[in-house]
Motif scaffolding. Structure first.
Motif, mmCIF file in Angstrom:
data_model
loop_
_atom_site.group_PDB
_atom_site.id
_atom_site.type_symbol
_atom_site.label_atom_id
_atom_site.label_comp_id
_atom_site.label_asym_id
_atom_site.label_seq_id
_atom_site.Cartn_x
_atom_site.Cartn_y
_atom_site.Cartn_z
ATOM 1 N N THR A 80 73.649 101.406 22.903
ATOM 2 C CA THR A 80 73.453 100.625 21.682
ATOM 3 C C THR A 80 72.516 101.345 20.728
ATOM 4 O O THR A 80 72.765 101.416 19.520
ATOM 5 N N ALA A 81 71.436 101.898 21.280
ATOM 6 C CA ALA A 81 70.491 102.642 20.451
ATOM 7 C C ALA A 81 71.150 103.873 19.839
ATOM 8 O O ALA A 81 70.959 104.174 18.653
ATOM 9 N N THR A 82 71.938 104.573 20.629
ATOM 10 C CA THR A 82 72.613 105.773 20.129
ATOM 11 C C THR A 82 73.563 105.427 18.986
ATOM 12 O O THR A 82 73.705 106.189 18.021
ATOM 13 N N ARG A 83 74.201 104.268 19.081
ATOM 14 C CA ARG A 83 75.189 103.869 18.090
ATOM 15 C C ARG A 83 74.543 103.451 16.762
ATOM 16 O O ARG A 83 75.074 103.744 15.697
ATOM 17 N N PHE A 97 64.581 94.419 21.121
ATOM 18 C CA PHE A 97 64.993 94.403 22.518
ATOM 19 C C PHE A 97 66.498 94.643 22.582
ATOM 20 O O PHE A 97 67.276 93.863 22.009
ATOM 21 N N LEU A 98 66.899 95.685 23.291
ATOM 22 C CA LEU A 98 68.306 95.979 23.503
ATOM 23 C C LEU A 98 68.691 95.624 24.935
ATOM 24 O O LEU A 98 67.812 95.382 25.776
ATOM 25 N N PRO A 99 69.981 95.594 25.262
ATOM 26 C CA PRO A 99 70.380 95.324 26.653
ATOM 27 C C PRO A 99 69.749 96.334 27.617
ATOM 28 O O PRO A 99 69.378 97.450 27.230
ATOM 29 N N ALA A 100 69.662 95.946 28.868
ATOM 30 C CA ALA A 100 69.016 96.791 29.870
ATOM 31 C C ALA A 100 69.891 97.980 30.254
ATOM 32 O O ALA A 100 71.124 97.924 30.197
#
Length: 424
Positions: free
Chosen positions: A255-258, A245-248
Motif C-alpha cells: 500500500t505504501a509503495t502504491r 496506519f496501513l495494513p499489517a
C-alpha cells in the motif's frame, strides 16, 4: 472522576454549573464573579509575555482547601501569598511563567469585600496529562474544583477537576470534543491483531490470572496509551504532523509503495517489531502481578498503580519508543506505520491522484451523526490523508495541526469521515 456533562453549551450554562460546584462553600464566588473570571482569562489569553502567548491554568478554590504538607505526585503543594493580588489580565500574564502550564495552576478566590484575588500558586505535578498524553502513573487525588486552561489566544478550556466540560474559542462556545481513542472503529480495526499478539505466546508464558480475551483487551488499552503519547508529543512541539496506519505486513508495504513516497524507508527487520515485543512483555508482567481470576479492570489498575521495578523499566522503554516515533514526525511528510506499529517510513508524501471535495464530520464516536464538510477549509496535510483514505478504506490517519487540533480520519462506509479529538 469523569465530569458531569454540561447541560447547556453556553457560557451562562457553564457559569451555573461552576457555581453549583462551589456553592457549598459559604464564601463562594457569585455567578457574576465567575463570569468575571472567564472574561478576565479570555482577555489574558490575548496578551503576550515577553513575546510569548500567555498559557496557564487557573483554579477556583479557597486557600484552606489544601493541606500544608501535601504535594505531587499524589497531592497538591500550595504556596500562599502574604498579600493576595487583584485578579486582572495583566496579573495573570505576569504570573503565567511561574505557574508552568503542565505543572502548576494559579489559585483564585474572593477575598471578603475586596473582590476576586489571586491568593497563590498550586503545584499539581504533570500526572494530569496522562489522561490525554498516555502514561502509566495514576492521577493522584481528585480535585473537586473548576480549572480553566488559558490555552492559546482566544482559547479557554473549562474543566471540572480533570474532566473537560466545555471550550470557548474565538466566537464559539461549545461542549468538549470527543476522545477518539474510545471509538469502536479503532477497537474493531485492531481486534484481530491484538488477539494474534496474545496467540503468539508460547504455552505457559502468560499466567492464567487473566483469560486470553482479557489479555487482548489489556493490549488494546496499553496500545492506545502509546499512540496518545506520540500525538501529544507532536502537539506540544508546535510543529504538527501526520500519522497513517496501513495494513499489517506485506499488504501495508505494498500500500505504501502504491500511494506514498517515503523519503526515509525502514528495513522490515526484527528491530521494527520493538513495539510488539515491548507490549507483549508488559502484558505478561501485568499478568504475573495480577491475582487469580482478575478482570480487565483489575489488570488496568495494576498497570496504572504498580510500583514494580520491572514494569517501570518496561514503561520507560515503551514511552521512549513513542518519543522516537514523534521525533520522526518532525520531518515534513507523514510517519507511515502498519497496524502492528512497525515503521514503514517517514517523510512520506502521499501522491493519490484523486480529488476529494467533501468529507463527513462525525459528531459522535460511532459516526451515526455526520455532517458534510468542505475540504477547502483544510490544509494540505488533511487533504492528503483524505485522498489516501478514499482509495484505501482500511487506512486510519491522524493529523495534528500547528494550532494543536487533532483529527482522526478514516473511511466509514463509502465516505471519508473525520473526528475532532479532545485536546488539552
Amino acid at each position: 472522576m469523569p465530569a458531569a456533562p454540561l447541560s447547556e453549551p453556553t457560557l451562562q450554562g457553564l457559569i451555573l454549573q461552576f457555581h453549583g460546584l462551589l456553592e457549598s462553600h459559604p464564601d463562594c464566588p457569585s455567578e457574576k464573579e465567575i463570569q468575571d473570571v472567564c472574561d478576565t482569562l479570555y482577555a489574558a489569553s490575548l496578551l503576550k509575555e515577553e513575546g510569548r502567548s500567555v498559557r496557564t491554568r487557573v483554579m477556583l478554590a479557597p486557600p484552606d482547601a489544601f493541606a500544608d504538607a501535601d504535594g505531587p505526585p499524589d497531592g497538591i503543594h500550595a504556596v500562599r501569598f502574604t498579600v493576595p493580588a487583584k485578579l486582572t489580565a495583566n496579573e495573570i500574564k505576569r504570573l503565567s511563567p511561574a505557574a508552568s502550564f503542565f505543572h502548576s495552576v494559579v489559585a483564585v478566590w474572593p477575598d471578603r469585600d475586596k473582590g476576586l484575588r489571586i491568593w497563590g500558586i498550586l503545584n499539581t505535578g504533570p500526572r494530569w496529562m496522562n489522561l490525554v498524553a498516555g502514561g502509566r502513573k495514576p492521577l493522584g487525588n481528585d480535585v473537586p474544583y473548576p480549572i480553566i486552561h488559558v490555552r492559546d489566544p482566544g482559547w479557554l478550556l473549562f474543566y471540572e477537576g480533570y474532566g473537560l466540560i466545555a471550550e470557548w474559542r474565538g466566537r464559539e462556545f461549545h461542549g468538549p470534543r470527543m476522545d477518539v481513542f474510545q471509538s469502536r472503529l479503532l477497537s474493531d480495526r485492531f481486534a484481530h491483531l491484538r488477539r494474534g499478539l496474545v496467540s503468539e505466546f508460547d504455552p505457559g508464558c502468560l499466567v492464567p490470572t487473566l483469560d486470553d480475551e482479557s489479555y487482548a483487551e489489556l493490549a488494546h488499552l496499553i496500545s492506545l496509551q502509546f499512540v496518545k503519547r506520540i500525538i501529544n508529543l507532536v502537539r506540544t512541539s508546535g510543529h504538527g504532523g501526520s500519522l497513517v496506519f496501513l495494513p499489517a505486513g506485506e499488504e501495508g508495504i505494498e500500500t505504501a509503495t502504491r500511494w506514498i513516497d517515503c523519503k526515509y524507508s525502514a528495513m522490515p527487520d526484527v528491530a521494527g517489531m520493538r513495539f510488539r515485543k515491548l507490549l507483549q512483555a508488559i502484558i505478561r508482567r501485568v499478568g504475573q502481578l495480577c491475582t487469580e481470576n482478575s478482570t480487565v479492570e483489575d489488570a488496568w489498575h495494576v498497570f496504572r498503580n504498580s510500583r514494580d521495578p520491572e514494569l517501570d523499566r518496561l514503561e520507560e522503554a515503551f514511552f521512549e519508543l513513542a518519543r522516537f516515533f514523534s521525533d520522526m514526525m518532525q520531518v515534513d511528510g507523514a510517519l507511515v506505520i502498519d497496524q502492528r506499529l512497525c515503521v514503514i517510513g517517514f517523510g512520506g508524501e502521499i501522491r493519490v491522484d484523486r480529488n476529494v471535495f467533501q468529507v463527513g464530520q462525525a459528531h459522535d464516536l460511532d459516526g451515526t451523526h455526520v455532517s458534510s464538510w468542505n475540504v477547502q477549509n483544510d490544509g494540505t496535510r488533511h487533504r492528503a490523508v483524505y485522498r489516501l483514505c478514499s482509495v484505501e478504506p482500511s487506512v486510519i490517519g491522524f493529523v495534528i495541526s500547528q494550532d494543536s487540533h487533532v483529527r482522526m480520519i478514516a473511511s466509514l462506509g463509502d465516505a471519508v469521515t473525520f473526528w475532532a479529538h479532545t485536546v488539552v
